[in-house]
Design an enzyme around this catalytic site. Sequence first.
Site, PDB file in Angstrom:
ATOM      1  N   LYS A  93     -91.033  95.896 -18.936  1.00 55.96           N
ATOM      2  CA  LYS A  93     -89.792  95.484 -19.602  1.00 55.96           C
ATOM      3  C   LYS A  93     -89.696  95.947 -21.054  1.00 55.96           C
ATOM      4  CE  LYS A  93     -88.742  91.519 -16.666  1.00 55.96           C
ATOM      5  NZ  LYS A  93     -88.260  90.130 -16.615  1.00 55.96           N
ATOM      6  N   ASP A 141     -81.779  88.946 -18.265  1.00 54.35           N
ATOM      7  CA  ASP A 141     -82.708  87.815 -18.129  1.00 54.35           C
ATOM      8  C   ASP A 141     -82.288  86.612 -18.954  1.00 54.35           C
ATOM      9  OD1 ASP A 141     -84.550  88.675 -16.252  1.00 54.35           O
ATOM     10  OD2 ASP A 141     -85.916  89.542 -17.720  1.00 54.35           O
TER      11      ASP A 141
END
Length: 268
Positions: free
Chosen positions: A67, A103
């Site tokens: 990420k 997210d």
Amino acid sequence: MTAYAEVIGDPIAHSKSPLIHGFWLEKLGIEADYRAHRVMPDTLGDYFAERRTDPDWRGCNITIPHKVAALDHVEDRGGVRDSIGAINTVLRDGDALIGTNTDAAGFFAPIADMPLSGAPAIVLGAGGAARAVLFALSKADVGPVTLLNRTPLKGAALLAHFGLKGEALPLDAPLPPAALLTNASPLGMKGQDPLDLDLSPLPEDAVVYDLVYAPLETPLLRAARARELDTVDGLEMLIGQAAAAFELFFDAPAPRDHDAELRELLTK
């Protein structure tokens, strides 16, 4: 050829993203595919170079451990590097690959109605998922925040980055009282080290939120329910962030009116 998107990570076999996106594609009758693809850290650059030339590739979701590193291979038009500092979604825009993060919104949706302003919180972890959590908590004016991590110095740097008051402690430190405890680490996931916390310092109205979804019933959530604390499992964030990514990939809103059926499918 069929248009497709995918989820990348290492490991990746545990991912439920293909089930989620496949479920929505079928419900909407969209002729496309969604796959899981294992990408090891030393091949991340090669992966994006290959997908850049594949006209059928719509984009990808990103999980552990890519990420943060993926930011180096895509355009950051939304300033995600300076805000959250991690991406979980890459989409194609013509010949360009654009990184973004769904997210934070996916994490916050299940707790949006909680009175979090000024409330103490605990976060475990300092990776990409933790960055999204801390970003969301900073926008909700939560604090102070106690961040538990194997490397407290890294945790302290993250608190400072997001302008959060609090302290960073090692993972084995006793928990302080808090309104919200979030596990944003891989601890407790299948194949990872276990997570064993003493939840007794938490008040009776605390919420325990575990981002791990494999297994769905984690020891942390089991311990929280034994104390009759409110809990949020990892599917909540997983489905929420996936819905935002789905619309980016396939130009159609995810059919969230089927969430109950989807959760049943994911928990079989």
